[in-house]
Design an enzyme around this catalytic site. Sequence first.
Site, PDB file in Angstrom:
ATOM      1  N   ASP A  75       2.547  -4.733   8.226  1.00  0.00           N
ATOM      2  CA  ASP A  75       1.321  -4.026   8.026  1.00  0.00           C
ATOM      3  C   ASP A  75       0.248  -4.758   8.104  1.00  0.00           C
ATOM      4  O   ASP A  75       0.013  -5.660   7.170  1.00  0.00           O
ATOM      5  CB  ASP A  75       1.584  -3.271   6.660  1.00  0.00           C
ATOM      6  CG  ASP A  75       0.267  -2.440   6.424  1.00  0.00           C
ATOM      7  OD1 ASP A  75      -0.981  -2.456   7.198  1.00  0.00           O
ATOM      8  OD2 ASP A  75       0.031  -2.041   5.278  1.00  0.00           O
ATOM      9  N   HIS A 113       0.959  -1.202   0.060  1.00  0.00           N
ATOM     10  CA  HIS A 113       0.037   0.046  -0.045  1.00  0.00           C
ATOM     11  C   HIS A 113       0.940   1.254   0.089  1.00  0.00           C
ATOM     12  O   HIS A 113       1.966   1.122   0.414  1.00  0.00           O
ATOM     13  CB  HIS A 113      -0.805   0.011   1.333  1.00  0.00           C
ATOM     14  CG  HIS A 113      -1.872   0.970   1.417  1.00  0.00           C
ATOM     15  ND1 HIS A 113      -1.624   2.202   1.528  1.00  0.00           N
ATOM     16  CD2 HIS A 113      -3.250   0.647   1.272  1.00  0.00           C
ATOM     17  CE1 HIS A 113      -3.016   3.040   1.622  1.00  0.00           C
ATOM     18  NE2 HIS A 113      -3.831   2.130   1.400  1.00  0.00           N
ATOM     19  N   LYS A 173     -10.414  -0.293  10.443  1.00  0.00           N
ATOM     20  CA  LYS A 173     -10.894  -1.587   9.364  1.00  0.00           C
ATOM     21  C   LYS A 173     -11.077  -3.039  10.425  1.00  0.00           C
ATOM     22  O   LYS A 173     -11.431  -4.132   9.861  1.00  0.00           O
ATOM     23  CB  LYS A 173      -9.567  -1.821   8.469  1.00  0.00           C
ATOM     24  CG  LYS A 173      -9.144  -0.925   7.377  1.00  0.00           C
ATOM     25  CD  LYS A 173      -8.106  -1.236   6.917  1.00  0.00           C
ATOM     26  CE  LYS A 173      -7.472  -0.088   5.992  1.00  0.00           C
ATOM     27  NZ  LYS A 173      -7.965   0.674   5.004  1.00  0.00           N
ATOM     28  N   CYS A 200      -4.520   2.126  -3.837  1.00  0.00           N
ATOM     29  CA  CYS A 200      -3.356   2.737  -3.061  1.00  0.00           C
ATOM     30  C   CYS A 200      -2.260   1.858  -3.123  1.00  0.00           C
ATOM     31  O   CYS A 200      -1.318   1.727  -2.472  1.00  0.00           O
ATOM     32  CB  CYS A 200      -3.626   3.349  -1.795  1.00  0.00           C
ATOM     33  SG  CYS A 200      -4.939   4.339  -1.362  1.00  0.00           S
ATOM     34  N   GLN A 223      -4.908  -5.484   6.982  1.00  0.00           N
ATOM     35  CA  GLN A 223      -5.969  -6.289   6.428  1.00  0.00           C
ATOM     36  C   GLN A 223      -5.949  -7.599   7.073  1.00  0.00           C
ATOM     37  O   GLN A 223      -6.497  -8.430   6.679  1.00  0.00           O
ATOM     38  CB  GLN A 223      -5.589  -6.676   4.788  1.00  0.00           C
ATOM     39  CG  GLN A 223      -5.748  -5.374   3.905  1.00  0.00           C
ATOM     40  CD  GLN A 223      -7.005  -4.733   3.884  1.00  0.00           C
ATOM     41  OE1 GLN A 223      -8.079  -5.444   4.155  1.00  0.00           O
ATOM     42  NE2 GLN A 223      -7.094  -3.552   3.875  1.00  0.00           N
TER      43      GLN A 223
END
Lengths: 135, 406
Positions: free
Chosen positions: B198, B121, B224, B364, B201
């Site tokens: 990261d 991202h 999220k 992104c 998700q």
Amino acid sequence: MSDQLYQDRIVALAKAKTGAGKLAAPTKSARRDNPLCGDRVTIDVRLDGQGRIAEIAHQVRGCLLCQASASALASVAVGQDAAGIAAVRHDAERAIGREQGEAAEPFSAFAPVAAHKARQECVLLPFEALKDALS
Amino acid sequence: MSFDVGAVRGQFPILSEIIDGKPVHYLDNGASAQTPNAVLDAVRTYETTGRANVLRGVHRLAERATDAYENARVEVATFLGVAPMEIVFTGGCTAAINLVAYSYGSLLKPGDRILLSELEHHSNIVPWQLLRSRAGIEIDMIPVTVDGRIDLDKLPGLLTPRTKLISLAHVSNVTGALIDVGAVVAAAKSVGARVMLDGAQKAPHGPIDLPSLGVDFYVFAGHKAYGPNGIGVLWAKAELLDAMPPFMGGGSMIGRVTFAETTWAPAPRRFEAGTPPIGPAIGLGAACKWMRALDWTGAHAHEMTMVQHLMDGLQKIDGARIFGPAGLQNRYPVVSFMLDGVHPHDVAQTLDSFGVAVRAGHHCAQPLMDRFDLDGTTRVSMAPYNSRGDIDALLTGVRHAAKTLR
């Protein structure tokens, strides 16, 4: 609401692909990106001695609205100078509800976009690229 | 007992809304997930019975607020299997990565190298480019395979003695691919590099045992993960946080301030300058608690059943192609696809007319789109509350787009 966006006239303009492609020997070219959605329009123009568009071609990597707008723009651009294209843009702005008044053909087809604010830049991106090419 | 999706859906008020005469088929969870009553209630309780600033007040509302805020830190820490004092609340996942890039980055020297991947991202690319401009570090990039996975076969050849950090998506926000963390950590150790994941998700799909992963930094976003907006999490090992200088200066992050010299508070306070996002943090704490109570074995199996149903449906649509892993192994329920002859934005717009919310575009991740010469994809990202009905509505919409827009 959205199912009314893709009305036949817009789809027909996109499918017509008027002016789609490249010019062999453009006087000027310009490329514009929409950083939000990644749409990209490249416009080639061949100008006559008075700064009027003698020939125009566009490559669109973008959505159907952007393709339809580029196609509509190419259909009316020949013979116009920068001021003439600015006047055509007013038509597009009227069609999508950003300016008061009735839009003329072919941009009146974009009236459904007035209800979809997030998609209005898609219609205007080809104008931005052409403005750069004529500047 | 099978996973009761109806019982989960019932906890999310927005899922029973009718908008413009259409039900909510929410499949844009990768952008922002919806919020359950448990989170809404926690935020409302804070706002109505304990709203005050944290840490410094001596009145009882301030004490309530401080307790709730620090309890949220404990909830997040429990969710990640780490110590509460290693949890830093930030304004979001992007803010957390920027914090690491600025603060940990300030410890790096010109010529040191950061290793990213082609599918990151932008929030895990641009902060490092800013650091490169500031500090003269170098950025290397792991390529991606044709099925949308980080190509870890290429990892060893990209490591150098100057590689100080490997920062990668735990789960791709475009392809849903899960990275082999063990392989990354083992490779990193061979050159003494740190590893950051990261988790934007990954965190929405259940508790994570960070100590067993062996990474050094972990970040994720509250919104999220069924929490409020405006809150994110940075976890780092205590030894790293202790060595890192502040990112932002202000109240709460100091030891002692004089005009001659200021000393810093210990972590995590050192990295939480000013009044923190108190209500959002409390909401995220509630979200982590809510996630810990969910049956994730059942939820994950349910999510993967939905992925299979989606893939089966797309396969029957002429010109629909999935971009990402074709199978269900080592992947999460984020599925990108293209529909030949129809731009992703037009697919997404058509789906909206069927009450289906998805994301379309570059997500992104422009370098990834460039690598595969894509205009973008249409992305379906699921949560445990998504039902077969959501996928069926989506497939109906895609068939309509295929029929009318090309």
